[in-house]
Motif scaffolding. Structure first.
Motif, PDB file in Angstrom:
ATOM      1  N   VAL A   1      -4.061   3.876  -3.734  1.00 30.24           N
ATOM      2  CA  VAL A   1      -4.248   4.921  -4.742  1.00 30.24           C
ATOM      3  C   VAL A   1      -2.941   5.689  -4.873  1.00 30.24           C
ATOM      4  O   VAL A   1      -2.141   5.733  -3.924  1.00 30.24           O
ATOM      5  CB  VAL A   1      -5.407   5.887  -4.378  1.00 30.24           C
ATOM      6  N   PRO A   2      -2.693   6.326  -6.018  1.00 27.33           N
ATOM      7  CA  PRO A   2      -1.457   7.098  -6.176  1.00 27.33           C
ATOM      8  C   PRO A   2      -1.404   8.272  -5.201  1.00 27.33           C
ATOM      9  O   PRO A   2      -2.391   8.989  -5.018  1.00 27.33           O
ATOM     10  CB  PRO A   2      -1.535   7.596  -7.628  1.00 27.33           C
ATOM     11  N   GLN A   3      -0.258   8.465  -4.582  1.00 25.96           N
ATOM     12  CA  GLN A   3      -0.108   9.594  -3.664  1.00 25.96           C
ATOM     13  C   GLN A   3      -0.270  10.926  -4.390  1.00 25.96           C
ATOM     14  O   GLN A   3      -0.741  11.903  -3.799  1.00 25.96           O
ATOM     15  CB  GLN A   3       1.268   9.543  -2.988  1.00 25.96           C
ATOM     16  N   ALA A   4       0.078  10.960  -5.667  1.00 23.19           N
ATOM     17  CA  ALA A   4       0.006  12.202  -6.443  1.00 23.19           C
ATOM     18  C   ALA A   4      -1.429  12.699  -6.592  1.00 23.19           C
ATOM     19  O   ALA A   4      -1.647  13.879  -6.883  1.00 23.19           O
ATOM     20  CB  ALA A   4       0.640  12.001  -7.814  1.00 23.19           C
ATOM     21  N   GLU A   5      -2.414  11.806  -6.411  1.00 24.61           N
ATOM     22  CA  GLU A   5      -3.820  12.198  -6.553  1.00 24.61           C
ATOM     23  C   GLU A   5      -4.416  12.753  -5.250  1.00 24.61           C
ATOM     24  O   GLU A   5      -5.547  13.215  -5.243  1.00 24.61           O
ATOM     25  CB  GLU A   5      -4.649  11.000  -7.016  1.00 24.61           C
ATOM     26  N   LEU A   6      -3.662  12.690  -4.159  1.00 25.42           N
ATOM     27  CA  LEU A   6      -4.195  13.083  -2.854  1.00 25.42           C
ATOM     28  C   LEU A   6      -3.638  14.427  -2.410  1.00 25.42           C
ATOM     29  O   LEU A   6      -2.513  14.798  -2.739  1.00 25.42           O
ATOM     30  CB  LEU A   6      -3.847  12.017  -1.806  1.00 25.42           C
ATOM     31  N   THR A   7      -4.441  15.141  -1.628  1.00 32.82           N
ATOM     32  CA  THR A   7      -3.989  16.396  -1.037  1.00 32.82           C
ATOM     33  C   THR A   7      -3.047  16.090   0.125  1.00 32.82           C
ATOM     34  O   THR A   7      -2.978  14.950   0.625  1.00 32.82           O
ATOM     35  CB  THR A   7      -5.184  17.207  -0.518  1.00 32.82           C
ATOM     36  N   ALA A   8      -2.337  17.106   0.585  1.00 32.63           N
ATOM     37  CA  ALA A   8      -1.432  16.937   1.722  1.00 32.63           C
ATOM     38  C   ALA A   8      -2.197  16.488   2.965  1.00 32.63           C
ATOM     39  O   ALA A   8      -1.704  15.688   3.768  1.00 32.63           O
ATOM     40  CB  ALA A   8      -0.690  18.240   1.988  1.00 32.63           C
ATOM     41  N   GLU A   9      -3.416  16.975   3.118  1.00 37.64           N
ATOM     42  CA  GLU A   9      -4.247  16.605   4.263  1.00 37.64           C
ATOM     43  C   GLU A   9      -4.600  15.123   4.236  1.00 37.64           C
ATOM     44  O   GLU A   9      -4.522  14.432   5.257  1.00 37.64           O
ATOM     45  CB  GLU A   9      -5.528  17.445   4.265  1.00 37.64           C
ATOM     46  N   LEU A  10      -4.986  14.615   3.063  1.00 41.07           N
ATOM     47  CA  LEU A  10      -5.342  13.201   2.944  1.00 41.07           C
ATOM     48  C   LEU A  10      -4.112  12.308   3.080  1.00 41.07           C
ATOM     49  O   LEU A  10      -4.195  11.206   3.629  1.00 41.07           O
ATOM     50  CB  LEU A  10      -6.042  12.943   1.612  1.00 41.07           C
ATOM     51  N   LEU A  11      -2.970  12.766   2.579  1.00 43.61           N
ATOM     52  CA  LEU A  11      -1.735  11.989   2.708  1.00 43.61           C
ATOM     53  C   LEU A  11      -1.341  11.828   4.171  1.00 43.61           C
ATOM     54  O   LEU A  11      -0.812  10.792   4.576  1.00 43.61           O
ATOM     55  CB  LEU A  11      -0.594  12.659   1.939  1.00 43.61           C
ATOM     56  N   ALA A  12      -1.597  12.856   4.974  1.00 42.53           N
ATOM     57  CA  ALA A  12      -1.219  12.830   6.379  1.00 42.53           C
ATOM     58  C   ALA A  12      -2.196  12.029   7.236  1.00 42.53           C
ATOM     59  O   ALA A  12      -1.843  11.600   8.334  1.00 42.53           O
ATOM     60  CB  ALA A  12      -1.112  14.252   6.917  1.00 42.53           C
ATOM     61  N   LYS A  13      -3.416  11.801   6.738  1.00 38.65           N
ATOM     62  CA  LYS A  13      -4.437  11.097   7.524  1.00 38.65           C
ATOM     63  C   LYS A  13      -4.142   9.597   7.555  1.00 38.65           C
ATOM     64  O   LYS A  13      -3.870   8.982   6.527  1.00 38.65           O
ATOM     65  CB  LYS A  13      -5.820  11.334   6.910  1.00 38.65           C
ATOM     66  N   SER A  14      -4.198   9.030   8.756  1.00 40.52           N
ATOM     67  CA  SER A  14      -3.918   7.600   8.895  1.00 40.52           C
ATOM     68  C   SER A  14      -4.741   7.022  10.054  1.00 40.52           C
ATOM     69  O   SER A  14      -4.629   7.494  11.184  1.00 40.52           O
ATOM     70  CB  SER A  14      -2.427   7.394   9.150  1.00 40.52           C
ATOM     71  N   PRO A  15      -5.613   6.049   9.772  1.00 39.09           N
ATOM     72  CA  PRO A  15      -5.858   5.468   8.446  1.00 39.09           C
ATOM     73  C   PRO A  15      -6.742   6.368   7.592  1.00 39.09           C
ATOM     74  O   PRO A  15      -7.538   7.155   8.109  1.00 39.09           O
ATOM     75  CB  PRO A  15      -6.569   4.155   8.772  1.00 39.09           C
ATOM     76  N   LEU A  16      -6.584   6.213   6.295  1.00 37.58           N
ATOM     77  CA  LEU A  16      -7.418   6.920   5.319  1.00 37.58           C
ATOM     78  C   LEU A  16      -8.545   5.975   4.911  1.00 37.58           C
ATOM     79  O   LEU A  16      -8.300   4.803   4.622  1.00 37.58           O
ATOM     80  CB  LEU A  16      -6.576   7.310   4.110  1.00 37.58           C
ATOM     81  N   TYR A  17      -9.786   6.481   4.904  1.00 44.82           N
ATOM     82  CA  TYR A  17     -10.944   5.639   4.628  1.00 44.82           C
ATOM     83  C   TYR A  17     -11.563   5.924   3.260  1.00 44.82           C
ATOM     84  O   TYR A  17     -11.356   6.992   2.686  1.00 44.82           O
ATOM     85  CB  TYR A  17     -12.008   5.839   5.718  1.00 44.82           C
ATOM     86  N   PHE A  18     -12.354   4.942   2.793  1.00 44.90           N
ATOM     87  CA  PHE A  18     -13.060   5.098   1.523  1.00 44.90           C
ATOM     88  C   PHE A  18     -13.896   6.369   1.516  1.00 44.90           C
ATOM     89  O   PHE A  18     -13.964   7.075   0.519  1.00 44.90           O
ATOM     90  CB  PHE A  18     -13.972   3.894   1.268  1.00 44.90           C
ATOM     91  N   SER A  19     -14.564   6.647   2.646  1.00 40.21           N
ATOM     92  CA  SER A  19     -15.443   7.813   2.705  1.00 40.21           C
ATOM     93  C   SER A  19     -14.665   9.120   2.549  1.00 40.21           C
ATOM     94  O   SER A  19     -15.229  10.122   2.107  1.00 40.21           O
ATOM     95  CB  SER A  19     -16.213   7.824   4.024  1.00 40.21           C
TER      96      SER A  19
END
Length: 201
Positions: free
Chosen positions: A155-173
């Motif tokens: 997904v585009p990084q521009a659509e995510l918050t800073a918190e979601l960008l930092a989360k790894s791995p990021l899940y569908f949920s």
């Protein structure tokens, strides 16, 4: 007398991993990571780890070292959005996929990898992705992954918050918490004038 020299013919078998038992697909299923391979001679990083040896002739089939790749990257080219799919994929349209160079400030893959591309703003459409659009990988939740490439999307990084960008791995949920933003449609008099003859056909 003449001496006839026959050059020796030889072949080298390049080991290629494929299927759900390959190392990178097992890593995708079990750990929600993309496993790549790096040559410690030329430095090339393959994404994913589908070869056993470096394909650079000067490295003389040097073994690749497994390496966990970043879950961020950029698109190699502007992707095409498929609106009218074949009958076997009719329920999936519209859909989009594109080549992504995975990397960050420390690690940069030198080969691009194909991913399913999505958006958090609703239905995928042209204009969301472009050449070099920064993306973030999103994985199916634990227990839902089968070791298939469809277990992960970008997904585009521009659509995510800073918190979601930092989360790894990021899940569908994690993305289910995002409320789609309604598109802004401005109907000018000029646009209405252009639309009218089209509707009257």
């Amino acid at each position: 007398e003449k001496v006839i020299i026959h050059p020796r013919l030889f072949g080298v078998t390049q080991m290629v991993t494929a299927g759900e038992q390959s190392r990178w697909m097992l890593a995708l299923k079990e750990r929600a990571v993309i496993l790549g391979g790096q040559c410690n001679m030329c430095g090339q990083i393959y994404a994913p780890l589908y070869l056993e040896f470096c394909s650079n002739p000067t490295c003389r089939f040097n073994s690749l070292v497994p390496l966990e790749l970043p879950d961020t990257g950029v698109l190699a080219a502007k992707p095409v959005v498929t609106l009218f799919a074949p009958a076997s994929m009719n329920n999936e349209a519209p859909f989009c996929h594109g080549q992504v160079y995975l990397g960050n400030d420390q690690i940069q893959a030198t080969t691009a990898m194909m991913f399913w591309l999505e958006t958090t703003t609703g239905v995928i459409h042209s204009g969301i992705y472009d050449h070099h659009t920064p993306v973030k990988l999103v994985f199916k939740d634990d227990g839902a992954r089968q070791g298939l490439i469809t277990d992960v999307m970008a997904v585009p990084q521009a659509e995510l918050t800073a918190e979601l960008l930092a989360k790894s791995p990021l899940y569908f949920s994690d993305l289910q918490k995002i409320e789609p933003v309604a598109p802004i449609c401005i109907y000018t008099d000029e646009a209405k004038a252009q639309l009218k003859p089209i509707l009257e056909r």
